[in-house]
Scaffold this active site. Structure first.
Site, PDB file in Angstrom:
ATOM      1  N   GLU A 264       0.869  -1.342   0.228  1.00 24.18           N
ATOM      2  CA  GLU A 264       0.023   0.042  -0.083  1.00 24.18           C
ATOM      3  C   GLU A 264       1.023   1.308   0.095  1.00 24.18           C
ATOM      4  O   GLU A 264       1.704   1.415   1.164  1.00 24.18           O
ATOM      5  CB  GLU A 264      -0.808   0.161   1.213  1.00 24.18           C
ATOM      6  N   LYS A 396      -8.601 -15.379  15.575  1.00 24.94           N
ATOM      7  CA  LYS A 396      -8.760 -14.769  14.070  1.00 24.94           C
ATOM      8  C   LYS A 396     -10.269 -14.479  13.929  1.00 24.94           C
ATOM      9  O   LYS A 396     -10.519 -14.728  12.625  1.00 24.94           O
ATOM     10  CB  LYS A 396      -8.108 -15.883  13.290  1.00 24.94           C
ATOM     11  N   ASP A 472       1.451 -14.168  12.446  1.00 24.00           N
ATOM     12  CA  ASP A 472       0.431 -15.040  11.705  1.00 24.00           C
ATOM     13  C   ASP A 472      -0.391 -13.848  11.125  1.00 24.00           C
ATOM     14  O   ASP A 472      -1.071 -13.242  12.067  1.00 24.00           O
ATOM     15  CB  ASP A 472      -0.401 -15.714  12.573  1.00 24.00           C
ATOM     16  N   HIS A 570      -3.774  10.422  -1.670  1.00 19.43           N
ATOM     17  CA  HIS A 570      -3.729   9.165  -2.253  1.00 19.43           C
ATOM     18  C   HIS A 570      -3.764   9.097  -3.845  1.00 19.43           C
ATOM     19  O   HIS A 570      -3.262   8.234  -4.467  1.00 19.43           O
ATOM     20  CB  HIS A 570      -5.142   8.449  -1.752  1.00 19.43           C
TER      21      HIS A 570
END
Ligand code: ADP
Length: 585
Positions: A264, A396, A472, A570
């Site tokens: 990004e 998660k 993770d 952006h």
């Protein structure tokens, strides 16, 4: 035939010109065979050019001296003249086109005021990464659809994969056997005892079975032994993610250079700006509030009464010590801290929480839980274990239990940003930041029904640091739970900012942390491997760095939004120069 000239064009080595959205450059003269070294051909043409030029000048002078008319030419003069022209064409083709092309490109490029201004801002921001926000708009979408003028930074490929050598006849036979199903793909490593070779064969088989090319996915240059039985099964290559650094981040009196793996645009630059604001304001401070990984099995009884009896047993402090002894046998680093049961009818969900040293600890805690379940079967033989994980852990998944009770490391991190830093570095003011935080991160998130999402973009920083350091990445879900608070202090002049993150799940041993790239990033932070002095020290330190980097990211993005720079930046930073239509296969 190879076009043998210097790379003046923007096409990177190995990149076929047809993939670029700029027109291909005019072909250079194809005069030279690929077998002759470049310096020899250049030398020959230089020699020819200067010697015939000297010869012709000499002849010219002779003719003037002897009063011979210039148009009377001999055969040798004609030959010399033709050689001069030929060598001139070669030399112009070799050295001239590279000089001429940029001039042509520059003159044909539209030069609106906007673009001139944009280039100036990008140059300016490259010198001083300034108001570069990240994380609110979908940058990938912007990058995919926005063509950029050819004058912008060329998008170089991340890596030019080395040519995959042709398969040997043995390997070719194995590929055929995998394709036909005679040899299972998963068995290649054990059958060959060579993980790299197994990956190359599997990759070729995948290409043939699917009929899809894997060109661009590198296979060479990776240690496949290091992932065997630990990180990834059936490998066919590896994906590259660029790693940038933000910092120094001055946290608890120590400077850290924070590695971030991301695609990004703006994210690293923005975090870097936040780090700068924090560091020149005197740094940030952090506290690890609690440290415990959790696992919650689900067990079932014939009646709710029996389930309630086990609940009471587990809640009785008298039983805790004996259960802890059983649990702690799983590892010398696992130490049971808490058991929290929750009942649903005749089902019981038992949330075990334990410290896990420098490991993130999921394996460790699961082993401990299994020990306890086996032990409980003695007194509760009618207990049916439905699953070692009953989702009350909760791993998660966005869940209130992690937000309220915490999971992994719970960290708070704060900094006081001076008024002049808010103005000069962050280009906004304290009042606007405080108001924006209240209306966006607190009220806006409440309106949205957020669960742990009372922040601007904590997950951006968490994910990037997790990827760089071998955590993770799926645990980004709860690790990014964060409430960002901002308050004007010192009579409204300075800004107090804090991030409170209850579920940062990180480790510095085990899992992906032992892979060489990720291990190098942990080393950069000084938290590689097990902490010798106090087990768990490295993992805790990493958790505080994650929180510190989030603090920096929050500060910078919130400032960009407060200053109204978000979309503009952006659009400048995330424009892709790739022609997406040509990327569709
Ligand atoms: P995870 O649970 O995060 O997947 P594992 O439990 O698989 O991690 O890996 C941790 C391993 O590392 C265990 O075998 C443990 O004994 C070992 N280890 C060595 N030093 C440490 C330490 N300081 N903290 C935690 N584990 C350690």
């Amino acid at each position: 035939m190879d076009v043998r000239r210097r790379h003046h064009s923007s096409a990177p080595a190995g990149e076929p010109l047809k993939k670029k959205n700029t027109p291909p450059p005019p072909p250079a003269p194809q005069l030279v065979s690929t077998v002759v070294p470049l310096y020899v051909t250049n030398g020959v043409f230089f020699g020819v050019f200067f010697s015939v030029a000297y010869f012709l000048l000499h002849r010219w002078r002779e003719k003037i001296r002897n009063s011979t008319p210039l148009h009377v030419v001999t055969l040798s003069e004609m030959a010399a003249f033709l050689s001069l022209i030929a060598s001139l064409i070669y030399l112009l083709g070799f050295f001239g086109i590279g000089l001429v092309q940029p001039i042509i490109a520059a003159s044909s490029r539209p030069s609106s005021d906007d673009e001139a201004e944009e280039e100036e801002i990008i140059k300016d921001d490259a010198r001083n990464p300034g108001p570069c926000p990240a994380g609110i708009i979908d940058c990938s979408a912007v990058a995919a659809i926005s063509p950029a003028p050819p004058s912008q930074k060329p998008q170089l490929p991340l890596h030019v994969p080395p040519q995959i050598p042709p398969l040997s006849s043995d390997d070719e036979e194995l590929v055929q056997q995998v394709v036909s199903g005679e040899v299972p793909s998963y068995s290649l490593e054990s059958r060959l005892g060579d993980c790299r070779r197994a990956a190359v064969i599997r990759r070729a088989a995948v290409e043939r079975v699917t009929g899809r090319s894997l060109e661009g996915l590198p296979v060479e240059g990776f240690d496949y032994d290091s992932i065997l039985g630990q990180c990834c099964e059936m490998p066919i290559g590896f994906v590259q993610i660029p790693v940038g650094v933000a910092g120094p981040l001055l946290l608890d009196g120590v400077e850290h250079t924070v590695p971030m793996a991301t695609t990004e645009g703006c994210l690293v630059a923005s975090t870097n700006r936040g780090c700068k604001a924090i560091s020149i304001s005197g740094g940030a401070s952090s506290v690890v509030l609690r440290d415990g990984m959790t696992r919650a099995p689900v067990v079932r009884f014939a009646t709710a009464v029996r389930a309630a009896q086990l609940k009471s047993y587990l809640e009785d402090p008298i039983n805790f010590d004996s259960l802890a002894v059983v649990f702690n046998k799983s590892s010398r680093f696992a130490r049971l801290q808490k058991i929290k049961p929750a009942l649903a009818g005749k089902n019981l969900y038992i949330r075990f929480s334990c410290s896990t040293g420098d490991a993130m600890g999921m394996n460790m805690v699961s082993k401990g839980v299994q020990n306890v379940l086996d032990f409980l079967q003695t007194d509760f033989s009618d207990m049916e274990v439905i699953g070692i994980s009953g989702n009350y852990c909760s791993d998660k998944k966005a869940a209130g239990v992690n937000w309220i009770e915490g999971r992994g490391k719970s960290v708070v991190c704060e900094a006081i940003i001076k008024e002049e830093v808010v103005k000069k570095v962050l280009k906004t003011n304290v009042e606007s930041l405080v108001e924006l935080n209240m209306l966006k991160n607190l009220t806006g998130s409440a309106v949205a029904g957020a669960l742990g999402g009372f922040n601007a973009h904590a997950s951006n920083i968490v994910s990037a640091v997790y990827l760089a350091t071998g955590q993770d990445p799926a645990q980004n879900v709860e690790s990014s739970h964060c409430i960002t608070m901002m308050e004007a202090i010192n009579n409204g002049k300075d800004l107090h900012i804090s991030v409170t993150m209850p579920s940062i799940e990180v480790g510095t041993v085990g899992g992906g942390t032992q892979l060489s790239s990720q291990s190098a990033c942990l080393n950069l932070l000084g938290v590689k491997g097990a902490c010798k002095e106090s087990p768990g020290g490295n993992a805790k330190q990493l958790a505080t760095i994650v929180a510190g980097a989030v603090l920096a990211g929050e500060l910078s993005l919130m400032s960009a939004i407060a200053a109204g720079q978000l979309v503009k930046s952006h659009m400048k930073y995330n424009r892709s120069s790739r022609d997406v239509s040509k990327m569709v296969s």
